[in-house]
Design an enzyme around this catalytic site. Structure first.
Site, PDB file in Angstrom:
ATOM      1  CG  ASN A   1      -0.083  -0.138   2.675  1.00 26.28           C
ATOM      2  OD1 ASN A   1       0.990   0.352   2.577  1.00 26.28           O
ATOM      3  ND2 ASN A   1      -0.975  -0.497   3.582  1.00 26.28           N
TER       4      ASN A   1
ATOM      5  CG  ASP B   1      -5.772  -8.634   1.626  1.00 30.36           C
ATOM      6  OD1 ASP B   1      -6.121  -8.480   3.039  1.00 30.36           O
ATOM      7  OD2 ASP B   1      -4.791  -7.910   1.210  1.00 30.36           O
TER       8      ASP B   1
END
EC number: 3.1.2.2
Lengths: 326, 326, 326
Positions: A11, A200
């Site tokens: 991320n 996810d």
């Protein structure tokens, strides 16, 4: 099996997605169980993921670290294989190593010639008799649990117009994915790991929308793969928040498959699971999470169920800690 | 359909490539139209992209944002489907949402069994009669325009030795790509979105070479897909600058396919299109662009044609603004 | 390090691209040498690929097989590390294993804080004194060879209008690639493995254009990485055929980098190498290759040089076989 973690695996804060790790775990499991199931003369087969036990993410992995995955077969029943997979993250600059994950996966060997035929699994040798007994106990438990999840499902996520912040409707999300050839095994069905990675991804978007901070996967509840998904299908992955504690969020994720050029079958629920996320500060400390606002009776019921799972897990962990301390 | 934008989707400045967005748009369009065309009993089929209408990129998308793509069927003729796709970028940390794109795509259903057979499209229901009439008008218009582009083509890009800065030869670029399985539909032909992503990649490199700053896609002219490209082909994508205004650059892009293991057919022009780029400062403001230096008669002619397109678009936009203001 | 080979890793005939294997080899080498160079207290560093010795592809790998990569440090000089990497392909259905590759790579540790500073390498312990002596000999040899390739370069590939089949101009190809974050190490420079994969891609297209059959990488000559390539650069990879024997083709590949947002530096030659390809029948047997038609003096000279390399390699291999037979 190991790999350097790249920017695309992570991320914006540099923490590797839980889904990337789940995908690596499943690939390792698929390799070792397919290899084992073909170790005796007989029909060639491919091991298909049937179930992943609850998995905790013990520490976040960062870009540039190496994830080392090792797998071992720990039990075999007549038609299934239990694989234990460990993931260790290694900072190759400092040499620091951390256990990231321990996962238990169940695979079933499907014939290469006839995909609906489940083959027999060659038995493994146990060093101690107790290992076999414990494995059988785990086998029976997961079998029961798999039957149970086959009952639920059915639920659908509807969009909400102008939702209030922190309500269920505010953060719920879904994405669709067209299944390509590299998503699939030799049998032409989606790798379980590919599905978990997408799940996810959606869960992460739900969590980020809810608390608007850097979030990471803390754990994934047991996932059962009841239905195979064929190459060329469109899959819809939807997630909604079900529960929040002070410092964690539980997100339910559904996967629906639509083999849309294949006339014989309509859209069906392929997988569902619960993901738990935590919110992290820049220093990597858990942050408080805004409470989920439940509006409908259904949402309140799901919140209570989530609370039940949360308390159960907490109690289990404390029991383990006490046991370890003794 | 939605996806978090990853580092690999973006340029060094963090702006997501227009090609990434175009690829997502086309995937959404292919899914909804394939689903629609298979909604009635009959031969299974896959919808193939025939045309994309002119698309404006209204605001840049950044790494970490979620791009939400929604698609709707707005018209059906006997053999084609019009799909309207909207892209909304969402900063999941601040909750800010922006319209990024609105695109109109035309698909044609090809039989899964016989790829040269175009099937019939089930008609959609219109809420109001005018919707059908307007759709028919758009259908007729694009049909004319498609015939027209079938005429041009033919042109090839030759490299220039020691070109001067800001000439056409200085920035022109080309790349080759071997068509792999993940680039293709179930029919074994390249997804239109994959082609558009590669075209944007080349156009972006041409623009960056010309002005050596951070550049982003501003718009793409209508693209017609006259010729399918088969798995295993080598495609050559070439781009050259045709026109510059004070703050924009127009780049013409060609795609040539070479099905080189298939002896029956030589290299052919598959697609061509015009991309418009702008150069952005670190604060995201448009920068002045160095003027294109034209050397040959051909280059001067293309510059004038580009100027014509530029002025036409500008006039259209002003007319729309005036209409909106009334 | 290991991975299941996917459809995207392979050509249409199901043979995994040599470039995919080269990329895995380099990743394994980068991990083990970075780990070693950071094993003593001191400045943190990242190992950068300096050279790959000649590599033969002993047997093709297929989709669905697992490629297992293992790496070992075999020599250290003051500023460089020699890594030996072995690749074994495993058919997990039949259990058959084959050696695919043995590669030798040289890495140099660059400081994380100052990328132009080469750090010292901690020495390894040798089991036998001869191992150190042999390693030093290999070190000296490659050092000489690296100096030599620094001399050539300079050459550029120009396209030919309407080339005849089987001429150099007919098959020569080039592609451009914008360097993204996932292509780069922690230092922000392109992974050697990424460059080699792109080089193999271009060489494969040149070979396929020449003989229009299923082609596979047979070997790669020593490659020296003299110049780093920075994130955000545009790289141009060009390939042209230099020589054909009865059953093999030699292709020269150049990589030119253009750090075009960085004003201080123009385009420069980063790497060049020779790839050898063979053409395979459906049964996996080598097919005869059409002879390369040379037209210019330059082409004839390169053909003779290629012939020299071919005969030298052939003589070496026969000497090894005789030695093995004794």
């Amino acid at each position: 099996l190991g790999r350097i973690m790249r920017p695309d695996d992570a991320n914006v804060a540099g923490n590797v997605h839980g889904g990337t790790i789940l995908k690596m775990i499943e690939e390792a499991g698929a390799i070792i169980s397919t290899r084992h199931c073909n170790s005796q003369a007989g029909e060639p087969c491919v091991a298909a993921l049937a179930r992943v036990e609850r998995t905790d993410f013990l520490s976040p992995v960062c870009i540039g670290e190496v994830a080392n995955v090792s797998a071992e077969i720990t039990y075999t029943s007549r038609h299934s294989v239990e694989v234990q997979v460990n993931v260790m993250s290694e900072n190759i600059l400092t040499g620091a190593k951390k256990v990231t994950n321990k996962a238990t996966l169940w695979y079933v060997p499907l014939s290469l010639k006839n995909v609906n035929k489940v083959l027999e699994v060659p038995p493994i040798q146990y060093v101690r008799k107790e290992q076999e007994d414990e494995g059988r106990k785990r086998y029976e438990e997961q079998k029961l649990d798999r039957l149970e999840t086959k009952q639920r499902n059915g639920d659908v996520i509807f969009p909400v117009i102008n939702p209030e912040p922190h309500t269920v409707g505010y953060s719920q999300s879904s994405l669709i994915h067209l299944v390509g050839p590299s998503d699939c095994t030799l049998l032409g069905f989606v790798h379980g790991g590919v599905t978990m990675k997408l799940m996810d991804e959606v869960a992460g978007i739900v969590a980020a929308r809810h608390c608007k901070t850097n979030i990471v996967t803390a754990s994934v509840d047991a996932i059962n793969f009841h239905e195979k998904i064929k190459k060329g299908s469109v899959i819809t992955i939807s997630g909604r928040m079900t529960f929040t504690s002070n410092k964690s969020m539980e997100i339910e994720v559904f996967v629906d498959a639509d083999p849309f050029v294949d006339e014989s079958r309509g859209r069906y629920r392929a997988v569902s699971a619960f993901f738990t996320y935590v919110s992290l500060s820049k220093e990597g400390k858990p942050l408080p999470v805004p409470q989920l606002l439940t509006e409908t009776e259904e949402e309140k019921r799901r919140f209570e169920e989530g609370k039940g799972r949360y308390l159960q897990t907490k109690a289990k962990r404390q029991a383990q800690l006490q046991q370890a301390a003794q």
